[in-house]
Design a protein around this motif. Sequence first.
Motif, PDB file in Angstrom:
ATOM      1  N   ALA A  52      27.991  47.243  14.179  1.00 40.84           N
ATOM      2  CA  ALA A  52      28.206  47.961  15.057  1.00 40.84           C
ATOM      3  C   ALA A  52      28.006  49.464  15.108  1.00 40.84           C
ATOM      4  CB  ALA A  52      28.763  46.891  16.518  1.00 40.84           C
ATOM      5  N   VAL A  53      29.067  49.440  15.316  1.00 43.25           N
ATOM      6  CA  VAL A  53      29.727  51.025  14.773  1.00 43.25           C
ATOM      7  C   VAL A  53      28.832  51.975  13.760  1.00 43.25           C
ATOM      8  CG1 VAL A  53      31.867  52.045  13.620  1.00 43.25           C
ATOM      9  CG2 VAL A  53      32.241  50.061  14.573  1.00 43.25           C
ATOM     10  N   ASN A  54      28.639  51.345  12.494  1.00 39.65           N
ATOM     11  CA  ASN A  54      28.026  52.074  11.865  1.00 39.65           C
ATOM     12  C   ASN A  54      26.644  52.147  12.416  1.00 39.65           C
ATOM     13  OD1 ASN A  54      27.623  53.173   8.906  1.00 39.65           O
ATOM     14  ND2 ASN A  54      28.209  51.316   8.124  1.00 39.65           N
ATOM     15  N   LEU A  55      25.334  50.726  12.731  1.00 33.66           N
ATOM     16  CA  LEU A  55      24.317  51.849  13.586  1.00 33.66           C
ATOM     17  C   LEU A  55      24.690  52.681  14.713  1.00 33.66           C
ATOM     18  CD1 LEU A  55      23.182  47.952  14.508  1.00 33.66           C
ATOM     19  CD2 LEU A  55      21.794  50.069  12.794  1.00 33.66           C
ATOM     20  N   LEU A  56      25.994  52.432  15.919  1.00 34.17           N
ATOM     21  CA  LEU A  56      26.354  54.009  16.711  1.00 34.17           C
ATOM     22  C   LEU A  56      25.944  55.053  16.205  1.00 34.17           C
ATOM     23  CD1 LEU A  56      27.666  51.185  19.655  1.00 34.17           C
ATOM     24  CD2 LEU A  56      25.560  52.524  19.679  1.00 34.17           C
ATOM     25  N   ALA A  57      26.530  55.177  14.849  1.00 28.51           N
ATOM     26  CA  ALA A  57      27.292  55.892  14.187  1.00 28.51           C
ATOM     27  C   ALA A  57      25.470  56.837  14.199  1.00 28.51           C
ATOM     28  CB  ALA A  57      27.903  56.381  13.383  1.00 28.51           C
ATOM     29  N   GLY A  58      24.982  56.072  13.710  1.00 34.84           N
ATOM     30  CA  GLY A  58      23.435  56.555  12.820  1.00 34.84           C
ATOM     31  C   GLY A  58      23.024  56.869  14.121  1.00 34.84           C
ATOM     32  N   MET A  59      22.785  56.425  15.106  1.00 34.01           N
ATOM     33  CA  MET A  59      22.058  56.300  16.146  1.00 34.01           C
ATOM     34  C   MET A  59      22.155  57.640  17.112  1.00 34.01           C
ATOM     35  SD  MET A  59      20.718  52.651  18.100  1.00 34.01           S
ATOM     36  CE  MET A  59      19.617  51.953  17.261  1.00 34.01           C
ATOM     37  N   THR A  60      23.830  57.836  17.191  1.00 32.71           N
ATOM     38  CA  THR A  60      24.385  59.086  17.772  1.00 32.71           C
ATOM     39  C   THR A  60      24.575  60.445  16.717  1.00 32.71           C
ATOM     40  OG1 THR A  60      26.585  58.618  17.556  1.00 32.71           O
ATOM     41  CG2 THR A  60      25.394  57.987  19.175  1.00 32.71           C
ATOM     42  N   GLY A  61      24.244  60.266  15.482  1.00 37.53           N
ATOM     43  CA  GLY A  61      24.490  61.535  14.602  1.00 37.53           C
ATOM     44  C   GLY A  61      25.925  61.566  14.848  1.00 37.53           C
ATOM     45  N   SER A  62      26.715  60.851  14.826  1.00 37.72           N
ATOM     46  CA  SER A  62      28.081  61.409  15.455  1.00 37.72           C
ATOM     47  C   SER A  62      28.892  60.348  14.929  1.00 37.72           C
ATOM     48  CB  SER A  62      28.555  62.034  16.557  1.00 37.72           C
ATOM     49  OG  SER A  62      29.855  62.043  17.291  1.00 37.72           O
ATOM     50  N   ALA A  63      29.737  60.541  13.364  1.00 42.01           N
ATOM     51  CA  ALA A  63      30.664  59.182  12.880  1.00 42.01           C
ATOM     52  C   ALA A  63      31.782  59.071  14.349  1.00 42.01           C
ATOM     53  CB  ALA A  63      31.619  59.639  12.159  1.00 42.01           C
ATOM     54  N   MET A 107      31.782  55.537  16.851  1.00 37.03           N
ATOM     55  CA  MET A 107      33.206  54.677  16.865  1.00 37.03           C
ATOM     56  C   MET A 107      33.449  54.718  18.757  1.00 37.03           C
ATOM     57  SD  MET A 107      36.610  55.686  15.119  1.00 37.03           S
ATOM     58  CE  MET A 107      36.554  55.934  14.075  1.00 37.03           C
ATOM     59  N   SER A 108      33.194  55.246  19.336  1.00 38.84           N
ATOM     60  CA  SER A 108      34.634  55.108  20.367  1.00 38.84           C
ATOM     61  C   SER A 108      33.030  54.787  21.099  1.00 38.84           C
ATOM     62  CB  SER A 108      33.790  57.227  20.936  1.00 38.84           C
ATOM     63  OG  SER A 108      34.912  58.297  20.212  1.00 38.84           O
ATOM     64  N   ILE A 109      32.145  54.943  21.286  1.00 40.73           N
ATOM     65  CA  ILE A 109      30.681  54.160  22.030  1.00 40.73           C
ATOM     66  C   ILE A 109      31.088  52.285  22.005  1.00 40.73           C
ATOM     67  CG2 ILE A 109      28.447  53.396  22.598  1.00 40.73           C
ATOM     68  CD1 ILE A 109      27.841  55.553  22.786  1.00 40.73           C
ATOM     69  N   ALA A 110      31.113  51.958  21.005  1.00 37.83           N
ATOM     70  CA  ALA A 110      31.371  50.936  20.250  1.00 37.83           C
ATOM     71  C   ALA A 110      32.753  49.993  20.465  1.00 37.83           C
ATOM     72  CB  ALA A 110      31.641  50.606  18.829  1.00 37.83           C
ATOM     73  N   LEU A 111      34.029  51.370  20.057  1.00 36.63           N
ATOM     74  CA  LEU A 111      35.432  50.850  20.737  1.00 36.63           C
ATOM     75  C   LEU A 111      35.334  50.484  22.292  1.00 36.63           C
ATOM     76  CD1 LEU A 111      37.338  52.325  17.578  1.00 36.63           C
ATOM     77  CD2 LEU A 111      36.602  50.181  17.830  1.00 36.63           C
ATOM     78  N   SER A 112      34.918  51.634  22.835  1.00 38.42           N
ATOM     79  CA  SER A 112      35.494  51.485  24.026  1.00 38.42           C
ATOM     80  C   SER A 112      34.462  49.891  24.774  1.00 38.42           C
ATOM     81  CB  SER A 112      34.775  52.874  25.103  1.00 38.42           C
ATOM     82  OG  SER A 112      33.207  53.143  25.058  1.00 38.42           O
ATOM     83  N   THR A 113      32.663  49.955  24.409  1.00 46.10           N
ATOM     84  CA  THR A 113      32.801  48.457  24.993  1.00 46.10           C
ATOM     85  C   THR A 113      33.018  47.715  24.004  1.00 46.10           C
ATOM     86  OG1 THR A 113      30.584  49.523  23.450  1.00 46.10           O
ATOM     87  CG2 THR A 113      30.901  50.418  25.760  1.00 46.10           C
ATOM     88  N   LEU A 114      33.215  46.997  23.635  1.00 47.72           N
ATOM     89  CA  LEU A 114      33.384  45.798  22.729  1.00 47.72           C
ATOM     90  C   LEU A 114      35.010  46.166  21.951  1.00 47.72           C
ATOM     91  CD1 LEU A 114      30.137  45.322  20.882  1.00 47.72           C
ATOM     92  CD2 LEU A 114      31.100  44.249  23.013  1.00 47.72           C
ATOM     93  N   GLY A 115      35.722  46.700  22.200  1.00 47.13           N
ATOM     94  CA  GLY A 115      36.996  47.166  21.058  1.00 47.13           C
ATOM     95  C   GLY A 115      38.272  45.759  21.708  1.00 47.13           C
ATOM     96  N   ASP A 116      38.120  46.001  22.876  1.00 45.41           N
ATOM     97  CA  ASP A 116      39.102  44.147  23.585  1.00 45.41           C
ATOM     98  C   ASP A 116      38.572  42.897  22.988  1.00 45.41           C
ATOM     99  OD1 ASP A 116      40.588  46.270  24.124  1.00 45.41           O
ATOM    100  OD2 ASP A 116      39.673  45.796  26.897  1.00 45.41           O
ATOM    101  N   THR A 117      37.264  43.064  22.644  1.00 49.00           N
ATOM    102  CA  THR A 117      36.289  41.841  21.780  1.00 49.00           C
ATOM    103  C   THR A 117      36.304  42.062  21.019  1.00 49.00           C
ATOM    104  OG1 THR A 117      34.371  41.775  24.015  1.00 49.00           O
ATOM    105  CG2 THR A 117      33.931  40.155  22.227  1.00 49.00           C
ATOM    106  N   TYR A 118      36.609  43.190  20.394  1.00 52.73           N
ATOM    107  CA  TYR A 118      37.211  42.719  18.450  1.00 52.73           C
ATOM    108  C   TYR A 118      38.241  42.372  18.158  1.00 52.73           C
ATOM    109  CZ  TYR A 118      32.546  43.948  17.688  1.00 52.73           C
ATOM    110  OH  TYR A 118      30.514  43.708  17.670  1.00 52.73           O
ATOM    111  N   GLY A 124      31.641  56.064   8.299  1.00 54.98           N
ATOM    112  CA  GLY A 124      31.252  56.827   7.337  1.00 54.98           C
ATOM    113  C   GLY A 124      29.904  56.654   6.555  1.00 54.98           C
ATOM    114  N   GLY A 125      29.481  56.027   7.347  1.00 58.65           N
ATOM    115  CA  GLY A 125      27.483  56.043   6.415  1.00 58.65           C
ATOM    116  C   GLY A 125      26.899  56.203   7.334  1.00 58.65           C
ATOM    117  N   LEU A 126      26.083  55.288   8.233  1.00 56.98           N
ATOM    118  CA  LEU A 126      25.140  56.297   9.138  1.00 56.98           C
ATOM    119  C   LEU A 126      25.181  57.765   9.505  1.00 56.98           C
ATOM    120  CD1 LEU A 126      23.125  52.814   9.684  1.00 56.98           C
ATOM    121  CD2 LEU A 126      22.900  53.501   7.653  1.00 56.98           C
ATOM    122  N   ASP A 127      26.046  57.606   9.672  1.00 53.23           N
ATOM    123  CA  ASP A 127      26.291  59.064  10.922  1.00 53.23           C
ATOM    124  C   ASP A 127      25.986  59.873   9.511  1.00 53.23           C
ATOM    125  OD1 ASP A 127      28.185  58.448   8.346  1.00 53.23           O
ATOM    126  OD2 ASP A 127      29.221  60.722  10.056  1.00 53.23           O
ATOM    127  N   ALA A 128      26.015  59.874   8.156  1.00 57.67           N
ATOM    128  CA  ALA A 128      24.887  61.243   7.676  1.00 57.67           C
ATOM    129  C   ALA A 128      23.757  61.408   7.814  1.00 57.67           C
ATOM    130  CB  ALA A 128      25.413  61.552   6.509  1.00 57.67           C
TER     131      ALA A 128
END
Length: 482
Positions: free
Chosen positions: A379-390, A394-405, A428-432
């Motif tokens: 989830a984190v890697n895909l969102l970092a890649g789509m947004t082009g921002s590490a 991460m913030s999108i993934a944690l703000s939406t699913l952080g409590d779940t994880y 630090g993968g797909l973000d670059a």
Amino acid sequence: MIGISAIAIALLLLMYLAYRGISLLILAPVLAVLVALVSVDTPLLASYTQVFMGAASDFIFRYFPLFLLGAVFGKLMEDSGSAEVLASAIVERLGDTRAILAVVLSCAVMTYGGVSLFVVAFAVYPIAAALFRKANLPKRLIPGTIALGAFTFTMTALPGTPAIQNAIPMPYFGTSPFAAPGLGILTGLVMLGLGQVWLSRRASQARVAGEGYGDHQGEGPPATHLREHASGEGFDLAEVTAREPASDLPPMTLALLPIVLVIALNLLFTAVVIPAMDTGYLAEPTFGATSIESVRGVWSVIAALVIAIGVLIATNLKRLGDLTTTLDSGANASLLPIFNTASLVGFGSVIASLAAFETISLWVTSVGGDNPLISLAIAVNLLAGMTGSASGGMSIALSTLGDTYLAMGQATGIAPELMHRVTAVATGGLDALPHNGAVITLLSICGLTHRQAYLDIAVVAVLIPVISLVFLITLGTLVGSF
């Protein structure tokens, strides 16, 4: 299905238009509103004012001190000449026979000490160019070498790094910057080792082919290209145009002292000072009805950076020239990165408020079966890649699913510290990917194109971090957090 399609199209548009240079301050809210408009039974204005702005302002509320202090610290290191001294000293000690390792370690020391990766790139590039020319290595290897030292293990894996990517998970998991230190160090060594092997192999191939440094006329970053992509995470053109060299360079000990202080004080406040404080008042509504576990990590980084900044100023006051200009430039350089990232967080919160997102979240959290670390990493890697921002992904993934994880981790006996480190490394993968602002800016600084130099960046900053992430999850699953 319409809602899911709208989310997918919005993410693809975000990735494409950000690559084209459109500001995230405009792009993120516009796309969020469009997605809400297409979705059924979603109040448009409330989605913007209550959901988007609420999430964006909460991110700024949590992390603005870290962005501000980090940018000021980096600017002081640059204008005092400390960054240049550190890079030159490492290069001098290793020599041109180990040019690649010298540049990697120069970048690593500064970024691990809290210097902005963009400041590091500007400070190290001239030294790297001279060193590669002397060693007769191709210039096209410089961006990959700088990326390995600045964009990878010191940003996500090494415990205690003041990078924002290491700070964002702390409130969600109740952890510190030193979460899972043993696993972090081992993962960082994998990144460094594999990256060094790749770049050394590429250098050997170039020597056999007799390639050499190459003929590069008019070296230097084209200002118009840098301005076009100034929306990249963490980059501000002021860092280029406002810099004035220090009147004289500090000795090595003074140049290294602030970085040592950031690391040592971060550990001291995390492990000794803050745990010894009476923080029961945090449970009161006045102070957010929270606990020390939620704020300890952020407090430690703030305290360490404030003291290091004070020492930097006190020991380099005469070298800094116009201190007010340096502080202003550093403060201004923090605004664009945090507002860009906050806009991405707001965009993610609007997406998460849609009915279609529940279907997506159920699928994402089911990936990996009984191991939530796999789902979290994907989830984190895909969102970092789509947004082009590490940090944005991460913030999108944690703000939406952080409590779940967190709940999934507790149910399966996975330590929050391990989830913190997996989350940080996963950014630090797909973000670059090619549309990332840091990648675009680094290539511009080096005066090279994606065609000339992106392959090495992709290997050291995308492929190898993903391999290291698999190593981290595998080892963490087998032995737990340490």
